[in-house]
Design a protein around this motif. Sequence first.
Motif, PDB file in Angstrom:
ATOM      1  N   LEU A 134      11.818   2.751   6.115  1.00  8.36           N
ATOM      2  CA  LEU A 134      10.486   2.602   5.549  1.00  8.36           C
ATOM      3  C   LEU A 134       9.562   1.878   6.521  1.00  8.36           C
ATOM      4  O   LEU A 134       8.396   2.250   6.683  1.00  8.36           O
ATOM      5  CB  LEU A 134      10.549   1.848   4.212  1.00  8.36           C
TER       6      LEU A 134
ATOM      7  N   LEU B  90       6.061   3.373   7.974  1.00  6.87           N
ATOM      8  CA  LEU B  90       4.805   2.637   7.857  1.00  6.87           C
ATOM      9  C   LEU B  90       4.189   2.355   9.225  1.00  6.87           C
ATOM     10  O   LEU B  90       2.975   2.461   9.403  1.00  6.87           O
ATOM     11  CB  LEU B  90       5.018   1.332   7.088  1.00  6.87           C
TER      12      LEU B  90
ATOM     13  N   ALA C  19       5.319   0.850  -0.928  1.00  4.82           N
ATOM     14  CA  ALA C  19       6.032  -0.010   0.026  1.00  4.82           C
ATOM     15  C   ALA C  19       5.939  -1.467  -0.400  1.00  4.82           C
ATOM     16  O   ALA C  19       6.932  -2.200  -0.354  1.00  4.82           O
ATOM     17  CB  ALA C  19       5.457   0.171   1.428  1.00  4.82           C
TER      18      ALA C  19
END
Length: 159
Positions: A2, A6, A149
């Motif tokens: 993740l 990002l 997130a």
Amino acid sequence: MLQRLLHHTDQLLKGLLILIVSTMVLNVLWQVATRFLLGSPSSWTEELARFLLIWLGLFGGSYAYRTHAHIGIDILTRKLRGTSQAIVTNLALVVVVLFALVVMVYGGSQLVLLTLELKQTSASLGIPVGYVYLALPVSGLMIAIYSLAQLFQPKLRAE
């Protein structure tokens, strides 16, 4: 994983914003030059500046949301502590995800599809208006990803 997604999204967004602002500057300079130096203003520069401003506003808003540079009302969350603060913060993030997905992504996609189906084009540039409106669902998707997130990894912050 993740974190990598990002990071790549952030870099892509930064590059896109730099490109948009640079193009706007050159576009407006050309518009001023043709108007005052040549005495005949360019017909397409105003429309391009408007479209770029739409993209800048939507993608800039996504980036501001990511970096926590947007205006926020945090009176309630500042007064709360512990579990209560976490619940209210998470509830706000869920609301943002729902808004981004329903209004920006779904609604924006419907608008894009409709204008492309109707073959609506801009007056000066002659480009399909759906491409201009495409910024809405794409920026909504970015905001949803950034909210998710934060929701699932609260310690995850913009670099």
